[in-house]
Design a protein around this motif. Structure first.
Motif, short mmCIF file in Angstrom:
data_model
loop_
_atom_site.label_atom_id
_atom_site.label_comp_id
_atom_site.label_asym_id
_atom_site.label_seq_id
_atom_site.Cartn_x
_atom_site.Cartn_y
_atom_site.Cartn_z
N GLU A 1 -62.82 27.86 -5.99
CA GLU A 1 -63.44 28.91 -5.18
C GLU A 1 -64.38 28.30 -4.14
O GLU A 1 -64.48 28.79 -3.01
CB GLU A 1 -64.21 29.89 -6.06
CG GLU A 1 -65.40 29.28 -6.76
CD GLU A 1 -66.02 30.20 -7.80
OE1 GLU A 1 -67.15 30.65 -7.57
OE2 GLU A 1 -65.38 30.45 -8.83
N GLN A 2 -65.04 27.20 -4.49
CA GLN A 2 -65.91 26.54 -3.51
C GLN A 2 -65.07 25.87 -2.42
O GLN A 2 -65.46 25.84 -1.25
CB GLN A 2 -66.81 25.51 -4.19
CG GLN A 2 -67.80 24.86 -3.23
CD GLN A 2 -68.99 24.27 -3.94
OE1 GLN A 2 -69.68 24.94 -4.68
NE2 GLN A 2 -69.23 22.99 -3.70
N GLY B 1 -64.13 36.95 -1.94
CA GLY B 1 -63.20 35.83 -1.84
C GLY B 1 -63.33 35.13 -0.49
O GLY B 1 -64.21 35.43 0.32
N SER B 2 -62.44 34.18 -0.25
CA SER B 2 -62.35 33.46 1.03
C SER B 2 -60.88 33.20 1.29
O SER B 2 -60.24 32.44 0.55
CB SER B 2 -63.12 32.14 0.96
OG SER B 2 -64.51 32.36 0.83
N PRO C 1 -60.47 37.07 -5.85
CA PRO C 1 -60.68 35.77 -6.49
C PRO C 1 -59.84 35.64 -7.75
O PRO C 1 -59.74 36.57 -8.54
CB PRO C 1 -62.18 35.77 -6.81
CG PRO C 1 -62.77 36.74 -5.85
CD PRO C 1 -61.73 37.79 -5.64
N SER C 2 -59.23 34.47 -7.92
CA SER C 2 -58.31 34.28 -9.04
C SER C 2 -58.94 33.57 -10.22
O SER C 2 -58.31 33.43 -11.27
CB SER C 2 -57.09 33.48 -8.57
OG SER C 2 -57.49 32.23 -8.04
N ARG D 1 -62.26 26.98 -1.31
CA ARG D 1 -61.86 28.06 -0.41
C ARG D 1 -62.99 28.47 0.52
O ARG D 1 -62.78 28.75 1.71
CB ARG D 1 -61.34 29.26 -1.21
CG ARG D 1 -59.95 29.03 -1.80
CD ARG D 1 -59.39 30.30 -2.39
NE ARG D 1 -60.05 30.64 -3.64
CZ ARG D 1 -59.64 30.22 -4.83
NH1 ARG D 1 -58.59 29.42 -4.95
NH2 ARG D 1 -60.29 30.57 -5.93
N SER E 1 -65.36 23.45 -7.38
CA SER E 1 -64.35 24.33 -7.95
C SER E 1 -63.40 24.85 -6.87
O SER E 1 -63.69 24.78 -5.68
CB SER E 1 -65.04 25.52 -8.63
OG SER E 1 -65.76 26.26 -7.66
N ALA F 1 -66.43 33.60 -9.05
CA ALA F 1 -66.08 34.74 -8.20
C ALA F 1 -65.34 35.81 -9.00
O ALA F 1 -65.64 37.01 -8.87
CB ALA F 1 -65.22 34.26 -7.02
N LYS F 2 -64.40 35.40 -9.82
CA LYS F 2 -63.67 36.37 -10.64
C LYS F 2 -64.60 37.01 -11.66
O LYS F 2 -64.51 38.22 -11.93
CB LYS F 2 -62.49 35.70 -11.34
CG LYS F 2 -61.62 36.69 -12.12
CD LYS F 2 -60.43 36.01 -12.77
CE LYS F 2 -59.58 37.02 -13.53
NZ LYS F 2 -58.44 36.36 -14.22
N SER G 1 -69.38 36.32 -3.30
CA SER G 1 -68.11 35.67 -3.67
C SER G 1 -67.07 36.68 -4.13
O SER G 1 -65.88 36.35 -4.20
CB SER G 1 -68.34 34.63 -4.77
OG SER G 1 -68.79 35.24 -5.96
#
Length: 350
Positions: free
Chosen positions: A281-282, A123-124, A142-143, A284, A279, A147-148, A120
């Protein structure tokens, strides 16, 4: 004297399983499991120390037991059970790692550090490369979320490696971990009766089986290859990829395509009812996907996964309740719809 191994995050299934696994290694003299809460599963003959790695007491644990190998597995995307919140998880991931590394820096006996990270960190994003290598910078960092946290954790680990060049440091970037005991936001997503997807996107996904996770962690701890001591950063994933649409078919679960602007609202709704941690990130990941190269895993670590991405997913699917629609029937239905949308086949038109 054999090795003294300390493993963090042993209250989780994966950490507990690794503790039980390495006790079978002939060169291991003692295993110490550390977590802030007492695990519900057994740890075999390992010693359990109830300690919060966010506190400085972890340094006393390392010194008192003369630990020489540290396996840091207490980096995760979700709270354990009903305990904690996103802020607690972030503190454990980031502050806990800082405290642990500070303790390792002051412990002369420590000679090896293995850190469980995640792909992760790449990022994506829509303009991502087709395949990420360990040296490929992400197009968009990742923001937030896990991931961050993973990006920050790896930054602190690199700093530690510079300060303690005598310690062999391995960072294992795992693809999404699946298997019968998988406990992650993505496993929760695949367990939903109906899978919300992003309209117009069919991302490529990679998985690694939990059995392979155990083996590569063992190799990183105990097996040196070509004099490298397995130091470095390594992508860990099963061979091949699966499209999100393929995973849905194999689960026998229908999908509900949602327009991208509405996906965040759907994710918030699912989180609010406790169904899954959907979330950003998920979202994305389920929009753009992510695929990594694993050459270094094979050539430097000398590790060949037993399970492909498809095999890992199949084993996970067998452990879950059957979907609303038998996979074969769902596949036939999707094929008929595709035929109807694309029109008559070329041979029929002729």
């Amino acid at each position: 004297m054999g090795k003294v191994v300390l493993v963090t995050g042993v209250a989780r299934r994966l950490g507990g399983r690794f503790v039980r696994r390495i006790q079978r290694e002939p060169e291991v003299d003692r295993v110490i499991g550390v977590d802030a809460v007492r695990p519900e599963h057994h740890l075999g003959g390992a010693d359990f120390v109830q300690a919060d790695i966010r506190q400085s007491t972890i340094a006393k644990v390392l010194a008192e037991h003369a630990v020489d190998t540290v396996v840091h597995m207490d980096i995760t995307g979700t709270a354990l059970g009903t305990r904690g919140s996103r802020s607690t998880v972030k503190e454990t991931n980031v502050i806990g790692t800082m405290q642990l590394l500070g303790a390792c820096q002051k412990a002369p006996a420590v000679t090896r550090l293995v850190v469980k990270s995640s792909t992760s960190v790449y990022g994506s994003a829509p303009r991502d490369p087709a395949v990420f290598s360990e040296n490929t910078p992400p197009k968009s960092l990742p923001s937030g979320g896990f991931a961050k946290d993973s990006v920050e954790v790896e930054g602190y680990v690199r700093g530690f490696a510079r300060r303690r060049p005598d310690v062999a440091v391995s960072v294992l970037r795992f693809a999404n971990i699946l298997g019968p005991c998988a406990d992650s936001p993505l496993a929760d997503y695949f367990s939903l009766p109906v899978l919300p997807t992003v309209f117009g996107y069919d991302p490529r996904l990679q998985f690694v089986h939990e059995d392979d996770v155990m083996e590569v962690l063992r190799i990183a701890c105990f097996e040196a290859r070509r004099g490298t001591l397995n130091s470095g950063t390594f992508n860990i994933a099963g061979d091949g990829v699966l499209l999100l649409s393929q995973t849905a078919r194999r689960l026998g679960r229908p999908t509900v395509p949602v327009l991208l602007p509405a996906v965040t609202w759907v994710g918030s709704a699912l989180r609010s009812v406790g169904m899954t941690d959907f979330s950003p990130e998920q979202i994305r990941l389920l929009t753009h996907g992510r695929v990594v190269e694993t050459t270094q895993m094979r050539e430097t670590l000398g590790f060949q996964p037993k399970y492909t991405t498809a095999d890992a997913f199949a084993d996970f699917a067998r452990s879950r309740a059957p979907g609303l629609i038998p996979p074969q029937s769902l596949a036939r239905t999707v094929d008929r719809v595709a035929d109807a949308v694309s029109g008559p086949r070329s041979e029929e038109r002729t």
